[in-house]
Design a protein around this motif. Structure first.
Motif, PDB file in Angstrom:
ATOM      1  N   GLY A  63      57.947  33.365  81.548  1.00 20.71           N
ATOM      2  CA  GLY A  63      58.830  33.103  82.430  1.00 20.71           C
ATOM      3  C   GLY A  63      58.013  33.190  83.842  1.00 20.71           C
ATOM      4  O   GLY A  63      58.578  32.691  84.820  1.00 20.71           O
ATOM      5  N   ALA A  64      56.721  33.452  83.904  1.00 19.87           N
ATOM      6  CA  ALA A  64      55.814  33.275  85.049  1.00 19.87           C
ATOM      7  C   ALA A  64      55.961  31.623  85.274  1.00 19.87           C
ATOM      8  O   ALA A  64      55.469  31.416  86.591  1.00 19.87           O
ATOM      9  CB  ALA A  64      54.540  33.899  84.734  1.00 19.87           C
ATOM     10  N   TYR A  65      56.173  30.711  84.571  1.00 21.30           N
ATOM     11  CA  TYR A  65      55.929  29.253  84.960  1.00 21.30           C
ATOM     12  C   TYR A  65      57.373  28.741  85.011  1.00 21.30           C
ATOM     13  O   TYR A  65      57.455  27.485  84.862  1.00 21.30           O
ATOM     14  CB  TYR A  65      55.062  28.817  83.874  1.00 21.30           C
ATOM     15  CG  TYR A  65      53.677  29.520  83.828  1.00 21.30           C
ATOM     16  CD1 TYR A  65      52.952  29.561  84.831  1.00 21.30           C
ATOM     17  CD2 TYR A  65      53.118  29.918  82.382  1.00 21.30           C
ATOM     18  CE1 TYR A  65      51.718  30.307  84.431  1.00 21.30           C
ATOM     19  CE2 TYR A  65      52.018  30.506  82.267  1.00 21.30           C
ATOM     20  CZ  TYR A  65      51.296  30.687  83.311  1.00 21.30           C
ATOM     21  OH  TYR A  65      49.884  31.464  83.332  1.00 21.30           O
ATOM     22  N   GLN A  66      58.265  29.543  84.818  1.00 23.79           N
ATOM     23  CA  GLN A  66      59.764  28.929  84.962  1.00 23.79           C
ATOM     24  C   GLN A  66      60.218  28.837  86.470  1.00 23.79           C
ATOM     25  O   GLN A  66      60.166  29.728  87.165  1.00 23.79           O
ATOM     26  CB  GLN A  66      60.790  29.650  84.138  1.00 23.79           C
ATOM     27  CG  GLN A  66      60.480  29.927  82.641  1.00 23.79           C
ATOM     28  CD  GLN A  66      61.006  28.945  81.838  1.00 23.79           C
ATOM     29  OE1 GLN A  66      61.496  27.962  82.433  1.00 23.79           O
ATOM     30  NE2 GLN A  66      60.650  28.917  80.680  1.00 23.79           N
ATOM     31  N   GLU A  67      60.798  27.398  86.679  1.00 26.48           N
ATOM     32  CA  GLU A  67      60.886  27.441  88.121  1.00 26.48           C
ATOM     33  C   GLU A  67      62.193  27.836  88.421  1.00 26.48           C
ATOM     34  O   GLU A  67      63.218  27.723  87.400  1.00 26.48           O
ATOM     35  CB  GLU A  67      61.180  25.622  88.231  1.00 26.48           C
ATOM     36  CG  GLU A  67      61.704  25.092  89.857  1.00 26.48           C
ATOM     37  CD  GLU A  67      61.588  23.840  89.837  1.00 26.48           C
ATOM     38  OE1 GLU A  67      61.859  23.275  90.796  1.00 26.48           O
ATOM     39  OE2 GLU A  67      61.145  23.098  88.889  1.00 26.48           O
ATOM     40  N   GLY A  68      62.385  28.565  89.526  1.00 28.57           N
ATOM     41  CA  GLY A  68      63.432  29.448  89.926  1.00 28.57           C
ATOM     42  C   GLY A  68      63.723  30.652  89.372  1.00 28.57           C
ATOM     43  O   GLY A  68      64.720  31.504  89.598  1.00 28.57           O
ATOM     44  N   ALA A  69      62.589  31.313  88.547  1.00 25.08           N
ATOM     45  CA  ALA A  69      62.611  32.488  88.207  1.00 25.08           C
ATOM     46  C   ALA A  69      62.034  33.606  89.040  1.00 25.08           C
ATOM     47  O   ALA A  69      62.331  34.820  88.883  1.00 25.08           O
ATOM     48  CB  ALA A  69      61.890  32.582  86.916  1.00 25.08           C
ATOM     49  N   GLY A  70      61.478  33.171  90.319  1.00 25.39           N
ATOM     50  CA  GLY A  70      61.097  34.076  91.108  1.00 25.39           C
ATOM     51  C   GLY A  70      60.000  35.151  90.613  1.00 25.39           C
ATOM     52  O   GLY A  70      58.972  34.745  89.909  1.00 25.39           O
ATOM     53  N   LEU A  71      60.088  36.298  90.800  1.00 28.94           N
ATOM     54  CA  LEU A  71      59.071  37.472  90.141  1.00 28.94           C
ATOM     55  C   LEU A  71      59.877  37.995  89.014  1.00 28.94           C
ATOM     56  O   LEU A  71      59.271  39.395  88.820  1.00 28.94           O
ATOM     57  CB  LEU A  71      58.855  38.320  91.354  1.00 28.94           C
ATOM     58  CG  LEU A  71      57.953  37.519  92.649  1.00 28.94           C
ATOM     59  CD1 LEU A  71      57.580  38.547  93.428  1.00 28.94           C
ATOM     60  CD2 LEU A  71      56.676  37.089  91.986  1.00 28.94           C
ATOM     61  N   THR A  72      60.973  37.406  88.407  1.00 24.79           N
ATOM     62  CA  THR A  72      61.219  38.286  87.312  1.00 24.79           C
ATOM     63  C   THR A  72      60.196  38.374  86.412  1.00 24.79           C
ATOM     64  O   THR A  72      59.576  37.527  85.676  1.00 24.79           O
ATOM     65  CB  THR A  72      62.539  37.511  86.963  1.00 24.79           C
ATOM     66  OG1 THR A  72      63.397  37.132  88.101  1.00 24.79           O
ATOM     67  CG2 THR A  72      63.420  38.171  85.765  1.00 24.79           C
ATOM     68  N   LEU A  73      60.440  39.485  85.598  1.00 28.98           N
ATOM     69  CA  LEU A  73      59.572  39.744  84.514  1.00 28.98           C
ATOM     70  C   LEU A  73      59.885  39.734  83.131  1.00 28.98           C
ATOM     71  O   LEU A  73      59.399  39.376  82.018  1.00 28.98           O
ATOM     72  CB  LEU A  73      59.071  41.373  84.483  1.00 28.98           C
ATOM     73  CG  LEU A  73      58.007  41.689  85.829  1.00 28.98           C
ATOM     74  CD1 LEU A  73      57.574  43.215  85.752  1.00 28.98           C
ATOM     75  CD2 LEU A  73      56.882  40.528  85.782  1.00 28.98           C
ATOM     76  N   GLY A  74      61.444  40.036  82.902  1.00 26.96           N
ATOM     77  CA  GLY A  74      62.069  39.770  81.873  1.00 26.96           C
ATOM     78  C   GLY A  74      61.685  41.058  80.825  1.00 26.96           C
ATOM     79  O   GLY A  74      61.676  40.932  79.540  1.00 26.96           O
ATOM     80  N   GLU A  75      61.315  42.053  81.307  1.00 26.62           N
ATOM     81  CA  GLU A  75      60.920  43.291  80.617  1.00 26.62           C
ATOM     82  C   GLU A  75      61.880  44.241  80.785  1.00 26.62           C
ATOM     83  O   GLU A  75      61.672  45.512  80.926  1.00 26.62           O
ATOM     84  CB  GLU A  75      59.581  43.894  81.094  1.00 26.62           C
ATOM     85  CG  GLU A  75      58.444  42.651  80.764  1.00 26.62           C
ATOM     86  CD  GLU A  75      57.942  42.347  79.466  1.00 26.62           C
ATOM     87  OE1 GLU A  75      58.754  43.298  78.657  1.00 26.62           O
ATOM     88  OE2 GLU A  75      57.193  41.286  79.066  1.00 26.62           O
ATOM     89  N   GLU A  76      63.268  44.203  80.680  1.00 29.75           N
ATOM     90  CA  GLU A  76      64.268  45.087  81.043  1.00 29.75           C
ATOM     91  C   GLU A  76      64.160  46.391  80.062  1.00 29.75           C
ATOM     92  O   GLU A  76      64.652  47.320  80.430  1.00 29.75           O
ATOM     93  CB  GLU A  76      65.490  44.416  81.117  1.00 29.75           C
ATOM     94  CG  GLU A  76      67.025  45.426  81.298  1.00 29.75           C
ATOM     95  CD  GLU A  76      66.832  45.998  82.785  1.00 29.75           C
ATOM     96  OE1 GLU A  76      67.177  47.151  82.781  1.00 29.75           O
ATOM     97  OE2 GLU A  76      66.238  45.530  83.477  1.00 29.75           O
ATOM     98  N   VAL A  77      64.199  45.909  78.791  1.00 35.43           N
ATOM     99  CA  VAL A  77      63.916  46.978  77.640  1.00 35.43           C
ATOM    100  C   VAL A  77      62.948  47.930  77.858  1.00 35.43           C
ATOM    101  O   VAL A  77      63.224  49.106  77.957  1.00 35.43           O
ATOM    102  CB  VAL A  77      64.133  46.319  76.343  1.00 35.43           C
ATOM    103  CG1 VAL A  77      63.920  47.456  75.270  1.00 35.43           C
ATOM    104  CG2 VAL A  77      65.202  45.537  76.146  1.00 35.43           C
ATOM    105  N   GLU A  78      61.767  47.328  78.132  1.00 41.76           N
ATOM    106  CA  GLU A  78      60.774  48.229  78.544  1.00 41.76           C
ATOM    107  C   GLU A  78      60.706  49.069  79.870  1.00 41.76           C
ATOM    108  O   GLU A  78      60.404  50.357  79.600  1.00 41.76           O
ATOM    109  CB  GLU A  78      59.516  47.429  78.580  1.00 41.76           C
ATOM    110  CG  GLU A  78      58.776  47.012  77.301  1.00 41.76           C
ATOM    111  CD  GLU A  78      59.668  45.760  76.692  1.00 41.76           C
ATOM    112  OE1 GLU A  78      59.922  45.871  75.393  1.00 41.76           O
ATOM    113  OE2 GLU A  78      60.478  45.302  77.305  1.00 41.76           O
ATOM    114  N   GLN A  79      61.426  48.622  80.757  1.00 40.46           N
ATOM    115  CA  GLN A  79      62.003  49.634  82.075  1.00 40.46           C
ATOM    116  C   GLN A  79      62.808  50.705  81.593  1.00 40.46           C
ATOM    117  O   GLN A  79      62.512  51.612  82.011  1.00 40.46           O
ATOM    118  CB  GLN A  79      62.282  48.531  83.132  1.00 40.46           C
ATOM    119  CG  GLN A  79      61.356  47.568  83.693  1.00 40.46           C
ATOM    120  CD  GLN A  79      61.865  46.666  84.729  1.00 40.46           C
ATOM    121  OE1 GLN A  79      62.758  46.993  85.469  1.00 40.46           O
ATOM    122  NE2 GLN A  79      61.418  45.388  84.567  1.00 40.46           N
TER     123      GLN A  79
END
Length: 207
Positions: free
Chosen positions: A75-91
């Motif tokens: 996701g770090a290289y996805q255009e339009g994702a901003g600073l999203t981590l995608g680690e919701e479950v871990e949070q």
């Protein structure tokens, strides 16, 4: 979990979200799930709308994957994702870990109830803070983008690199990341597809 990731679960959840304008779906093994979805779509056309969402490999999990996998799916290289981590479950797990000193002394039923209440509290907290959180994230992403663009231009000047050269490098890296299939990988893919077909035939259509 004794079977690892079960792709049918996220597939069902995403089917319920397909009617909403969702751009990305984050997953720890998006690199494995996406080919599974593409194969399933060949036999189940009703899953076609799920292909409109972009696969987003969780940023931190991507670090533990093969580098080609990280380049292609992270996701770090996805255009339009901003600073999203995608680690919701871990949070969420980090939030729940604070009650471990209490729940470890509870009965199984009490522990289940406590975790359920805390998970509901986490969801309610996210809902209440949604507007301010999105505004802060947007501001942080904007500032980070400007900073990175400034550093990027300075590096281009220092290295005397043109935009055409950069585009060529990006193309080379993407092609390198795409070239992940070897004869052995192809054999494994054939076996995996055959197993999926056999399992599909064995599962009863009605209970």
């Amino acid at each position: 979990m004794f079977r690892g990731e079960v792709f049918a679960y996220p597939c069902t959840s995403r089917k319920k979200m397909a009617c909403k304008p969702v751009k990305f779906f984050a997953m720890d093994v998006a690199c494995k799930y996406w080919p599974y979805l593409q194969r399933g779509n060949e036999r189940c056309p009703e899953l076609q709308d799920l292909l409109s969402m972009k696969p987003f490999l969780s940023v931190f999990h991507a670090k533990a994957h093969d580098f080609k996998c990280e380049v292609k799916w992270s996701g770090a290289y996805q255009e339009g994702a901003g600073l999203t981590l995608g680690e919701e479950v871990e949070q969420c797990n980090a939030f729940l870990s604070r009650i471990a000193v209490t729940t470890k002394h509870m009965s199984k039923a009490g522990r289940t109830d406590m975790l359920t209440v805390m998970a509901m509290c986490w969801n309610q907290q996210k809902f209440n803070n949604l507007a301010s959180t999105l505004a802060c994230r947007y501001q942080k992403a904007t500032i980070a983008l400007q900073r990175q663009l400034h550093n990027f231009e300075a590096m281009k000047t220092e290295m005397a690199v043109t935009d055409d050269q950069l585009e060529g490098w990006i193309t080379d890296v993407n092609e390198w990341a795409e070239a992940t299939t070897s004869p052995n990988d192809a054999d494994v893919a054939v076996v995996a597809r055959r197993i999926e077909e056999l399992v599909t035939k064995e599962v009863p259509t009605s209970l």
